[in-house]
Design a protein around this motif. Structure first.
Motif, PDB file in Angstrom:
ATOM      1  N   LEU A   1      12.545 -21.969 -14.262  1.00  0.00           N
ATOM      2  CA  LEU A   1      13.648 -21.115 -13.846  1.00  0.00           C
ATOM      3  C   LEU A   1      13.198 -19.675 -13.590  1.00  0.00           C
ATOM      4  CD1 LEU A   1      16.768 -22.216 -15.925  1.00  0.00           C
ATOM      5  CD2 LEU A   1      15.995 -22.952 -13.674  1.00  0.00           C
TER       6      LEU A   1
ATOM      7  N   THR B   1      18.227 -16.861  -6.807  1.00  0.00           N
ATOM      8  CA  THR B   1      19.147 -16.094  -7.651  1.00  0.00           C
ATOM      9  C   THR B   1      19.532 -14.778  -6.997  1.00  0.00           C
ATOM     10  OG1 THR B   1      18.228 -17.090  -9.665  1.00  0.00           O
ATOM     11  CG2 THR B   1      19.465 -15.036  -9.917  1.00  0.00           C
TER      12      THR B   1
ATOM     13  N   LYS C   1      20.432 -15.411 -21.417  1.00  0.00           N
ATOM     14  CA  LYS C   1      19.101 -16.023 -21.461  1.00  0.00           C
ATOM     15  C   LYS C   1      18.368 -15.739 -22.777  1.00  0.00           C
ATOM     16  CE  LYS C   1      18.455 -15.706 -16.436  1.00  0.00           C
ATOM     17  NZ  LYS C   1      19.693 -14.967 -16.123  1.00  0.00           N
TER      18      LYS C   1
ATOM     19  N   ARG D   1      19.670 -24.787 -12.124  1.00  0.00           N
ATOM     20  CA  ARG D   1      20.369 -24.290 -13.310  1.00  0.00           C
ATOM     21  C   ARG D   1      21.136 -25.411 -14.000  1.00  0.00           C
ATOM     22  NH1 ARG D   1      23.305 -18.496 -12.332  1.00  0.00           N
ATOM     23  NH2 ARG D   1      21.582 -17.349 -11.363  1.00  0.00           N
TER      24      ARG D   1
ATOM     25  N   SER E   1      20.635 -26.893 -17.759  1.00  0.00           N
ATOM     26  CA  SER E   1      21.709 -26.791 -18.746  1.00  0.00           C
ATOM     27  C   SER E   1      22.150 -28.146 -19.279  1.00  0.00           C
ATOM     28  CB  SER E   1      22.920 -26.072 -18.127  1.00  0.00           C
ATOM     29  OG  SER E   1      22.600 -24.736 -17.800  1.00  0.00           O
TER      30      SER E   1
ATOM     31  N   GLU F   1      19.735 -20.911 -19.875  1.00  0.00           N
ATOM     32  CA  GLU F   1      21.004 -20.203 -19.764  1.00  0.00           C
ATOM     33  C   GLU F   1      21.995 -20.745 -20.791  1.00  0.00           C
ATOM     34  OE1 GLU F   1      22.414 -20.268 -15.762  1.00  0.00           O
ATOM     35  OE2 GLU F   1      20.873 -18.882 -15.063  1.00  0.00           O
TER      36      GLU F   1
END
Length: 560
Positions: free
Chosen positions: A252, A261, A399, A479, A483, A493
């Motif tokens: 990431l 991002t 984060k 992401r 997750s 995250e």
């Protein structure tokens, strides 16, 4: 078909072929003689002496109409029952006790109580059947259809059994109907439950169904269904490609992900306005100090590509055109290894910002430091006495691992150390997303709901085939996979809702600063989105909430 009784009693199983009805043409005396003989033979086969059989003379007495009707009713019931039991059992060795034993062993029987009642009922039917045969010529046994017979015998044996097949069929039909209309949201929620319960086979089936109604090029809900299917498959490590394997922390922070991002921050009005709101708070803090010096020192824990400071430099340049007083000096301190360890990238960001500030005639100073907790001090950050210190947490605190990940609790520790700096203002911008300590099912539901709204907001201004949007959604997919599929330190995250951030800030000793930039932000929002009514900006509980179609996506707050 015959009854199977040797020497047979009048054949009740052949009413349609002359069994009972054939006796009508015979004389009464012959009927009496035949019936007496048949009764004797029949009783011998049964080895049974009916306690209600009366002497022969009783057969000749007159009976009332009520007695006759009751007799007819019992005889018809006996006829109906005996027609059906013949094909099921061998009757040549018929014995009442043996037959009751067979009924008890029949799978149709549901319990012993039912068997007992049936046994009593059969005994009553036998008694009535043997009581008076002289009336058989007037019996009037009706021709009953096979369907009626089956339904009657089923009700006698088990009154509720006949409804179960229809119920099962109806239930299956209902399930099939509901599965064809079930939404991705429900499938994802069910998959979350199955994973929590340790049922991978069910998860695989749900993912298969989710793939059938998802589409990477479809509606926002269909696209998010596709991304969630990849994430759930990665969680199971079943049929996952190399790209779908769980994204580690380092993945990431790759160049591709950081670029996607920054494109998100630049394209999405919800993120762009969050940066602008934080910048406005910083400038308002500077003007509210009353100091003659106008030196802003911003400490940023995740500068990314520096897009927020592009906006800030433009805002400072615009402010100079309005106020010709002392020019504003901007000092920016960033950390090398928080977002990534690419010193070269941070240097390029600094060079780009320096070039922009020179073009706009804004004084700018830039410094990149190695991050360590002991370095979070005024001396370590080189904070001058005349600096108005502002600390910026823009989409960064989520984060930092908290107490749910490690006892070190870096999230709260950083906040406490920042508090010791006594900054003039601390700005916090975060996604309104609860995925930190929520249960797994709640987490996947929240991810699906949040990112569906976010992707839907893109449709208002960015074509689906736009190259920037493609890269943005690739980043969102990474992401989501991280997750959903990862836990512990590998899950990068860990977002929280504004209420939880507010509690953390207060625990660290901060007090809320009022934020009242909604009118200014709304004007910028209308300009940037051509007045699209889907985007919303509102002040709530001390924060500025920016959202799409009723769902808050980002929240900005200020603290001191």
């Amino acid at each position: 078909m015959t009854s199977g009784f040797p020497g047979g009693y009048p054949d009740f199983f052949n009413a349609k072929r002359g069994g009972v009805n054939n006796v009508v043409g015979r004389s009464v005396s012959s009927m009496m003689n035949a019936n007496n003989a048949n009764r004797s033979s029949y009783m011998q086969q049964l080895n049974y002496r009916s306690p209600v059989i009366e002497p022969q003379c009783e057969l000749n007495r007159k009976r009332s109409l009520l007695d006759f009707q009751q007799q007819q009713q019992f005889r018809q019931q006996a006829s109906v029952y005996l027609r059906n039991v013949k094909p099921r059992y061998v009757m040549s060795d018929f014995h009442s006790n043996d037959y009751y034993g067979r009924i008890q062993n029949d799978p149709v029987s549901v319990n012993l109580e039912t068997d007992r009642k049936m046994k009593n009922r059969l005994q009553e039917l036998e008694k009535e059947l043997l009581l008076d045969d002289e009336e058989e010529q007037n019996d009037g046994v009706s021709a009953v259809t096979d369907t009626e017979l089956s339904e009657t015998i089923q009700k006698l044996l088990n009154p509720v059994k006949d409804e179960k097949p229809e119920t099962t069929s109806s239930s299956s039909s209902s399930c099939a109907s509901s599965s064809s209309t079930i939404s991705p949201r429900q499938l994802i929620s069910n998959a979350g439950d199955a994973i929590s319960d340790g049922k991978p086979e069910i998860v695989v089936e749900l993912i298969t169904r989710l793939n059938q109604i998802s589409n990477a090029r479809g509606t926002p809900e269909q696209r998010l269904g596709f991304y969630m299917a990849c994430a759930l498959r990665s969680r199971l490590r079943v049929n996952s490609t190399a790209e779908e394997q769980p994204s580690s922390a380092t993945e990431l922070y790759t160049k591709e992900h950081i670029l996607s991002t920054q494109l998100l921050y630049d394209v999405s009005p919800c993120f762009k306005l969050a940066f602008m709101a934080a910048n406005n708070v910083i400038l308002q803090t500077l003007s509210g100090t009353g100091r003659p010096e106008r030196n802003i020192h911003v400490v940023d824990f995740d500068i990314g590509h520096g897009i927020q400071y592009v906006y800030l430099i433009h805002a400072i340049a615009a402010a100079r055109k309005v106020d010709y007083g002392t020019p504003i000096t901007l000092k920016l301190t960033a950390f090398k290894d928080f977002s990534n360890k690419s010193v070269q990238r941070l240097k390029l960001v600094g060079d780009g910002l320096k070039s922009l500030s020179n073009k706009l005639n804004v004084s700018f100073d830039y410094n990149a430091l190695d991050f360590n907790l002991s370095g979070i001090s005024k001396q370590g950050l080189a904070v001058a006495n005349d600096d108005v210190l502002a600390v910026n947490f823009a989409f960064k605190l989520n984060k930092l691992p908290d107490e749910s990940v490690t006892t070190e609790n870096l999230r709260d520790e950083v906040l406490r150390r920042v508090k010791r700096l006594s900054p003039a203002v601390v700005t916090v911008a975060e996604q309104e997303l609860n995925t930190n300590t929520a249960s797994f099912t709640a987490r996947v539901n929240e991810l699906f709901s949040y990112y569906t709204k976010l992707v839907d907001s893109f449709d208002s201004g960015v074509p689906m085939d736009n190259s920037k949007r493609v890269k943005i959604e690739e980043g969102l997919s990474r992401r989501i996979v991280n997750s959903v599929a990862c836990e512990g330190r590998d899950r990068v995250e860990r977002c929280e809702v504004f209420g939880k951030w507010r509690a953390r800030m207060r625990m660290a000793g901060f007090e809320s600063n009022p934020v009242s930039d909604t009118e200014l932000l709304l004007s910028k929002l209308k300009f940037g989105t051509r007045g699209n009514p889907g985007f919303t900006v509102k002040e709530e509980s001390g924060g500025i909430c920016i959202g799409w179609l009723g769902r808050t996506l980002t929240v900005v707050s200020a603290w001191h």
